[in-house]
Enzyme design. Structure first.
Site, PDB file in Angstrom:
ATOM      1  N   GLY A  86       0.854  -1.336   0.088  1.00 53.97           N
ATOM      2  CA  GLY A  86       0.151   0.006  -0.005  1.00 53.97           C
ATOM      3  C   GLY A  86       0.819   1.189   0.172  1.00 53.97           C
ATOM      4  O   GLY A  86       1.940   1.149  -0.068  1.00 53.97           O
ATOM      5  N   LYS A 114       4.557  -4.912   8.431  1.00 50.04           N
ATOM      6  CA  LYS A 114       4.602  -3.944   7.682  1.00 50.04           C
ATOM      7  C   LYS A 114       5.761  -3.022   7.710  1.00 50.04           C
ATOM      8  O   LYS A 114       6.231  -2.558   8.580  1.00 50.04           O
ATOM      9  CB  LYS A 114       3.469  -2.814   7.651  1.00 50.04           C
ATOM     10  CG  LYS A 114       3.402  -1.910   6.723  1.00 50.04           C
ATOM     11  CD  LYS A 114       2.184  -0.833   7.055  1.00 50.04           C
ATOM     12  CE  LYS A 114       0.943  -1.243   6.835  1.00 50.04           C
ATOM     13  NZ  LYS A 114       0.727  -1.421   5.499  1.00 50.04           N
ATOM     14  N   ASP A 167      -8.530   6.912   4.135  1.00 50.76           N
ATOM     15  CA  ASP A 167      -8.293   5.945   3.214  1.00 50.76           C
ATOM     16  C   ASP A 167      -9.225   4.620   3.293  1.00 50.76           C
ATOM     17  O   ASP A 167      -8.706   3.466   3.284  1.00 50.76           O
ATOM     18  CB  ASP A 167      -6.929   5.524   2.903  1.00 50.76           C
ATOM     19  CG  ASP A 167      -6.534   4.861   1.460  1.00 50.76           C
ATOM     20  OD1 ASP A 167      -7.382   5.084   0.618  1.00 50.76           O
ATOM     21  OD2 ASP A 167      -5.450   4.115   1.443  1.00 50.76           O
TER      22      ASP A 167
END
Length: 880
Positions: free
Chosen positions: A531, A550, A645
């Site tokens: 992302g 992440k 988002d």
């Protein structure tokens, strides 16, 4: 409060006027209890009502009785009580901290209730001042009430709870339940259940040891502020404004149920039926999590063979007596540290006097999960030094892997024997030197006037030189740091001052070492997503816990302190519909976040993929879970967070778990330059609210818009940008000039199609065809109306997420979309159609469909369609 149900009939009222005199005279010769009401000039004692075991008043339905009772059949302490008749359980007591003997008396006058002991001294009273008392009423719910002549409540026992609440009673924010010392001694204990605006929590000497929202059986429903707690026939609830459910524990249906803080410190919910009690809920369920279950420093171990835990003493300690669980140091030269307000007045508190006895690894303490870290990223000596200078500190727990320091404060409780493989805690108990027993015959200490030993004059200078050499070696060792902040030999280095400050930030989650995560992810081998902030990899920790790691690449904040400050905020946000941040890594320029792993992946893969179709109830549950998570981010957590988002890629699913929102709060990691870009470019094609390209403020209503677009995708099972139509033919009218072009090409803009089907009432035309006949028009209509209300052009017309939750739950009627605020979708539709036609023309040249590679950003503020431009979705939100 007006008790209409308790008001007597007109015919009966005349008879009641003479009852006070009759009752008063009868009490001198009769021991029969009264029904429902007692009037002023009443005097009662246990001896007077001994034939009825102290009962002097019954509720009208005979469910409850008011009694002068002696719990546990002891004959020393007597109380004014309210008791449930069938179960004989006490639900309230008046004078719990001031018992009286069997000769004590209860008086009811026009001023209120008074209790006096055998000498006539008042021990308790309820004396409302704003009106004269006309009667004492025991309601059918067990509420003892003083009422005036108009039958209006002047005082209620429900407003002054002790350790129990019953059906029909509310426990408001700011009030609490206090446990009793024992079954026979109702005195207030050290355990309390307090209600805050966000949770219910158990505390011992001001230290939290359990929260309702963290219990596995409790479900957080909404982000409203809590106003009160209730227990009813269906379960236990924390309720907010207008009775909206915030947290719930759903239980089997029951006619009589109580919530009670018992003498052990556990909060229980019990129902009574067929003459038996049934314990339905208990917190904490692990009795070793009770602060004083094994007395001071007693080591608690779970016993699978019995419900009673095993108590022993940890290493370096032994029982103070054969019959006691309280532990004292094995070494008689030490004694346990005394608190500041004890007789020593804090004289023991100084760095030179305090020492520490270790209890070794494999232990935990009840408050470690609820108290803020005292320090972070420090060595053990720093942790102990801070405790040594604090007269409220009784010891520390030190976590080697993160350098976290937890303080034992206010009161020293029991120690938990932990078998968790994640437990890296090392416990230390603060002790001081015991009083010296080296006295001469005159009770004086030994001769202190001896000459200074000659050997000391020789050894002290040598020792000083050794100390200086050691300090120099340590300094050189700390200089040998690798690029990730590790010593060449592989041991953790002492943090720099900048790192030390950063790691003292309270609330940080677990800190991982880079090499630890490198091993867990097999050198970042398995990519499971990507992302705008970086790639996500699957990993497995040493305890077999599967995590998602992440690796943040597009990061503005470089300093560890700033990064950790924001991570502390994100790490402290806990909700059943938000992906949990389990830890982080900040070494050199590397920034990694460790999340819980969601094995079904993101919603887009399931909703738009070729696998099994999501049934309608599953779609509704996903929508409701996402809405609840957003409502919590907007209104429920301490720091309001706008996600910015929301899209199916950021909604993750797991077997047997609700939908969870990921990547919340990451926008806080942007630097000022990126933040400026963020205000105009953050988001994803198809989910961008119109205000992104105007000067309008970005608020939580921006998330509401994106959520509305996700709802439309849940309805149709396809992306909202473009939909190829096969059987749909839109009518050619003046309001849908775009339709002819879109129908001709077989492509339409789905949000506009949803608006038009809403206007025509053809809701089943919107449903995912894979659902076939397994969804009704009414179900599709409800979700579509909510979605269209969420995508209103004007943010002020969009509902907030708490309202959305209410509509999806069915508690609030569905809103009616405002068509005038949805006309901008017609312009969007025309532009998307134009882009799709360009893509169709280029398809023969193997070109990527233009509309799939670009995002249309259109400003329609004030109803005027100004300019539009195309921008790569990769530029806007990063890879999807």
């Amino acid at each position: 409060m007006f008790f209409a149900s308790a008001a007597p009939s007109t015919l009966f009222m005349g008879f009641l006027l003479v009852l006070p005199t009759i009752f008063f005279s009868c009490t001198l010769v009769s021991a029969l209890p009264f029904s429902e009401l007692v009037y002023p000039n009443f005097t009662g004692s246990y001896l007077q009502f001994i034939d009825t075991s102290g009962v002097f008043l019954l509720s009208r339905n005979r469910t409850y009785k008011a009694s002068i009772c002696n719990p546990d059949a002891q004959q020393i302490n007597f109380y004014l009580c309210v008791i449930h008749v069938a179960s004989n359980i006490m639900i309230w007591s008046a004078n719990r901290d001031h018992p009286f003997s069997e000769a004590g008396k209860v008086y009811l006058t026009s001023k209120g209730i008074t209790i006096a002991n055998e000498t006539g001294n008042e021990v308790w009273s309820a004396l409302p001042t704003h009106s004269s008392v006309n009667a004492l009423l025991l309601s059918d719910m067990g509420n003892l009430v003083l009422v005036n002549q108009a039958n209006v409540s002047l005082w209620e026992s429900f407003h002054y709870p002790t350790d129990t609440i019953v059906i029909g009673q509310q426990l408001p924010v700011g009030t609490s339940l206090s446990g009793a010392v024992s079954a026979s001694d109702l005195s207030t204990s050290d355990y309390q259940l307090g209600l805050t605006s966000s949770d219910a929590r158990l505390q011992w000497h001001g230290q939290t040891y359990w929260k309702l929202s963290m219990d596995t059986r409790a479900y957080t429903v909404s982000g409203f502020m809590v106003e009160f707690m209730v227990v009813n026939g269906t379960g236990l609830y924390l309720l907010g404004h207008n009775g909206s459910v915030v947290v719930q524990v759903v239980l089997a249906s029951a006619d009589f149920r109580i919530a009670k803080l018992d003498a052990s410190g556990q909060f229980t919910v019990n129902s009574f039926s067929n003459g038996k009690w049934n314990q339905e809920f208990v917190g904490p369920s692990d009795s070793c999590r009770l602060p004083f279950v094994c007395d001071r420093i007693g080591q608690c171990s779970a016993n699978s063979a019995s419900k009673t835990p095993d108590c022993s003493c940890p290493s370096n300690f032994h029982p103070s007596s054969p019959s006691s669980n309280t532990c004292v140091p094995f070494d008689g030269s030490f004694s346990l540290f005394s608190a500041c307000n004890s007789s020593n007045n804090g004289s023991q508190v100084n760095s030179s006097a305090a020492s520490y006895l270790t209890i070794g690894y494999g232990h935990d303490y009840f408050s470690n999960d609820f108290s803020e870290r005292l320090e972070y990223g420090v060595n053990l000596s720093v942790c102990q030094e801070v405790c040594s200078g604090d007269c409220s500190c009784f010891g520390v727990f030190y976590e080697n892997s993160s350098g976290s320091c937890y303080k034992i404060e206010n009161k020293l409780g029991s120690i938990i024997s932990s078998t968790s493989s994640e437990n890296d805690l090392l416990g230390y108990i603060k002790v001081v030197a015991a009083p010296s027993t080296n006295f001469d015959g005159n009770n004086n200490s030994g001769d202190q006037s001896q000459e200074f030993p000659l050997v000391a004059l020789i050894l002290l200078p040598s020792a000083a030189c050794c100390v200086l050499i050691a300090i120099g070696l340590v300094w050189l060792r700390r200089r040998r740091i690798s690029k990730f902040g590790e010593v060449k030999l592989g041991h953790p280095s002492s943090p720099s001052s900048e790192e030390l400050d950063a790691f003292r930030i309270p609330g940080l989650p677990r800190r991982f070492d880079y090499k630890e995560l490198e091993v867990a992810t097999d050198n970042f081998k398995t990519l499971i997503g990507s992302g705008g902030f970086g790639a996500v990899y699957k990993g497995t920790l040493p305890d077999k816990t599967v995590v998602a790691v992440k690796k943040i690449t597009n990061l503005g904040i470089q300093g560890k302190r700033d990064f950790c400050t924001e991570i502390a905020v994100i790490g402290n946000i806990h909700h059943v519909n938000l992906v949990k941040l389990k830890g982080f890594c900040a070494q050199g320029s590397v920034r990694l976040l460790v999340y819980e792993y969601m094995n079904r992946g993101s919603l887009d893969r399931i909703l738009f993929g070729t696998g099994p179709v999501l049934e309608w109830q599953e779609r509704l549950n996903i929508a409701l879970g996402t809405a609840r998570g957003l409502a919590y981010l907007h209104r429920g957590c301490e720091h309001k967070i706008i996600h910015c988002d929301i899209k199916p890629e950021n909604i993750l699913l797991h077997d047997h778990f609700p939908a969870k929102i990921s990547d919340f709060g990451l926008s806080k990691l942007l630097n000022p330059e990126q933040s400026s870009l963020f205000t105009t470019m953050r988001g994803t094609r198809g989910y961008l609210a119109p205000e992104w390209l105007t000067s309008s403020a970005i608020t939580e209503k921006t998330d509401v818009y994106s959520f509305g677009m996700v709802l439309l995708e849940l309805v149709s099972g396809r992306k909202n940008c473009l939909l190829r139509t096969q059987s749909h033919s839109l009518e050619d009218d003046s309001t849908a000039s775009h339709a002819s072009s879109s129908s001709g090409s077989g492509l339409i803009y789905f949000p506009l199609f949803a608006l038009e089907m809403h206007e025509q009432g053809k809701y089943l035309e919107l449903a995912d065809p894979r659902l076939e006949n397994r969804v009704t028009s009414q179900e599709v209509e409800g979700m579509t109306r909510v979605a269209l209300c969420c995508v209103h052009e004007e943010p002020s017309l969009r509902p907030n997420m708490a309202t959305v939750v209410g509509m999806l739950e069915g508690r609030i009627p569905f809103c009616q979309p405002r068509v005038e605020s949805l006309n901008f979708l017609r312009f969007y539709g025309r532009r998307f159609t134009e882009a799709s036609m360009i893509g169709e023309q280029n398809r023969s040249n193997n070109a990527i469909l233009y509309s799939e590679a670009n995002v249309l950003l259109t400003s329609t503020a004030g109803g005027s369609h100004r300019s539009f431009s195309y921008m790569s979705s990769q530029q806007v939100s990063g890879p999807r």
